[in-house]
Enzyme design. Sequence first.
Site, PDB file in Angstrom:
ATOM      1  N   GLY A 109      40.800  36.116  33.023  1.00 55.21           N
ATOM      2  CA  GLY A 109      40.342  37.355  33.640  1.00 55.21           C
ATOM      3  C   GLY A 109      40.736  37.464  35.101  1.00 55.21           C
ATOM      4  CG  ASP A 110      38.484  38.105  37.632  1.00 56.55           C
ATOM      5  OD1 ASP A 110      37.937  39.216  37.610  1.00 56.55           O
ATOM      6  OD2 ASP A 110      37.890  37.054  37.347  1.00 56.55           O
ATOM      7  CE  LYS A 113      42.225  42.575  32.297  1.00 50.81           C
ATOM      8  NZ  LYS A 113      41.808  41.402  33.069  1.00 50.81           N
ATOM      9  CG  HIS A 138      40.194  46.407  35.711  1.00 50.03           C
ATOM     10  ND1 HIS A 138      40.340  47.161  34.567  1.00 50.03           N
ATOM     11  CD2 HIS A 138      40.173  45.117  35.322  1.00 50.03           C
ATOM     12  CE1 HIS A 138      40.406  46.345  33.521  1.00 50.03           C
ATOM     13  NE2 HIS A 138      40.307  45.113  33.956  1.00 50.03           N
ATOM     14  CG  ASN A 318      35.989  40.719  29.573  1.00 48.06           C
ATOM     15  OD1 ASN A 318      35.520  41.450  28.705  1.00 48.06           O
ATOM     16  ND2 ASN A 318      35.402  40.550  30.744  1.00 48.06           N
ATOM     17  CB  THR A 395      35.841  43.431  40.442  1.00 50.24           C
ATOM     18  OG1 THR A 395      37.135  43.043  40.904  1.00 50.24           O
ATOM     19  CG2 THR A 395      35.645  44.919  40.701  1.00 50.24           C
ATOM     20  CB  THR A 397      29.465  38.639  39.460  1.00 54.79           C
ATOM     21  OG1 THR A 397      30.670  37.893  39.721  1.00 54.79           O
ATOM     22  CG2 THR A 397      29.378  38.945  37.961  1.00 54.79           C
ATOM     23  CE  LYS A 427      44.977  38.695  43.785  1.00 57.17           C
ATOM     24  NZ  LYS A 427      43.649  38.141  44.092  1.00 57.17           N
ATOM     25  CG  ASP A 429      51.042  38.573  47.579  1.00 56.17           C
ATOM     26  OD1 ASP A 429      51.026  38.772  46.346  1.00 56.17           O
ATOM     27  OD2 ASP A 429      50.096  38.861  48.327  1.00 56.17           O
ATOM     28  CB  VAL A 510      55.691  41.184  46.359  1.00 50.19           C
ATOM     29  CG1 VAL A 510      56.681  40.560  45.390  1.00 50.19           C
ATOM     30  CG2 VAL A 510      55.882  42.702  46.417  1.00 50.19           C
TER      31      VAL A 510
END
Length: 532
Positions: A109-110, A113, A138, A318, A395, A397, A427, A429, A510
């Site tokens: 998750g996270d 998406k 999200h 998820n 995002t 919790t 990510k 970067d 990036v």
Amino acid sequence: LRHGSKMAAAAVAGATTTAYWMNRQQEESPLDDTRSSSPFDTPPFWLSSTTTASCDASSNSSIKELLLELSHRMSNLETMIGGGSGTSSPLTKKKKKPGIDVVLGAQWGDEGKGKLVDMLSQEYDVCARVAGGSNAGHTIVVDGKKYKFHLLPSGILNPHATCVIGNGVVVHLPSFLNELDSLQNTGTVDTKGRVLLSDRAHLVFDFHQEVDGRNEHALGRNKLGTTKKGIGPAYASKISRNGLRIGDLQDWPTFEQRFKALAKEMMRSYPELKIDIEEQLAYYKSVAPRVQDLTLDTVHYTNQQFAAGKRILVEGANATMLDIDFGTYPYVTSSNPSVGSVLTGLGVSPKKIRGIYGTVKAYCTRVGEGPFPTELSTERGVGRHLSQVGAEYGTTTGRPRRCGWIDIPQMQYSALLNGLTCLNLTKVDVLTGLPEIKIGKSYKYKNEYLQYMPSSLSVLSDVQVEYETMPGWTEDISNITKFEDLPLNCRNFILRVQELIGVPIRWIGVGPNRLDVIDRGEGWDLVNSSEE
């Protein structure tokens, strides 16, 4: 000509990844000799032996020149025939063929998406959620403004798209209506007439959320890490066949009768639970007319849109490793975030699915409890770098996420389950500035390589991860729009990840903004080759 471009793309993919792989073989120290025995060292399935044999890795400089020359030529070819992006914009210029494309989380998750969905949704007519509930989260950054979504598909930011909440989703109406109103009140997004609720979607009630919290608290040190949004208890009511659905609000006498029965059953099961039944009924009666205006038979609607040639995008919630069947059970969610939920949560046949896009971070994160083979401490060193630079907080919790290196066996498992046609590597970067980067390449248990993802948590917790170390880069990549302009070490890392997972990487994140994405073009999506 176009068929030739696909062959050229495959040849370049094979040549570049093989060139890098052979170069790595030359550079390895004797201490790394064991890596060749790993079952995860085999080239990806699109890499032929003839392509491998034709690559001459005579020196480091020749390899670098070959990579640059091949990238340059392929870029020119794709631009000339329309197979690549060819511009600085990550948005694909070609119109999508009718069908259903799916964006899934490929880790825990996270992964980002929502950002890809937001970017892609500009080309789609319908954007849908098919599983989970407000436990998903999200975040999209548009012109410096953050939008946080929990139940609404991120595609709502496309003013021309209709957003569908499918029958597989569980909906907490107070949260949903608040999210809808908050977005409308920004003055930048008009949601009127663009959001449809499935009449078959089940409801999450306040007492489901309270029970969720009580159950989690009772587990003590063995807690599951639930978001306490009532998702599990709501699905339990669904499976117990005493739950209520969105469509039930259209028949108030039946809704009232069944709500009272469910509430009394919950209070019998949880003696300390107190439910003000009349207050709850008054709320649902007050919102019933508004909800009715949003309610539709989305199974009929979605299939009707497909038949009309409309383009449909599914936004997974998820992630695969949190799947109730295939994840690290019991440290999972209560639904199926893998590709199967598209069929059961939207009401469409498998034949209607086209692309399946797996989203994966360039490293790995997890919120909540459960095994995490490549985990690093976020108190210091690389783990702290990933946590702070990557802003790794949930995002939904706000909890700090656990961080670690990218996990190849886990990703291979995810690719196997979902049939991924390409990857969205996000990510990248965040890795900038690290002197070296590690890739979790294989699992060993009791000195034996594992060829599968273990279902036993005790085994998964005790696996030894074999790492491959690669040099990092220090250059800022946030303004780069083409793959070949990335630093050499960055490109090498991406190509190696692509090779090990065995699925083409099409998108590369990036930076944090919605357009900070490199799109390598449709030639890096296997679904396009299969349609030739």
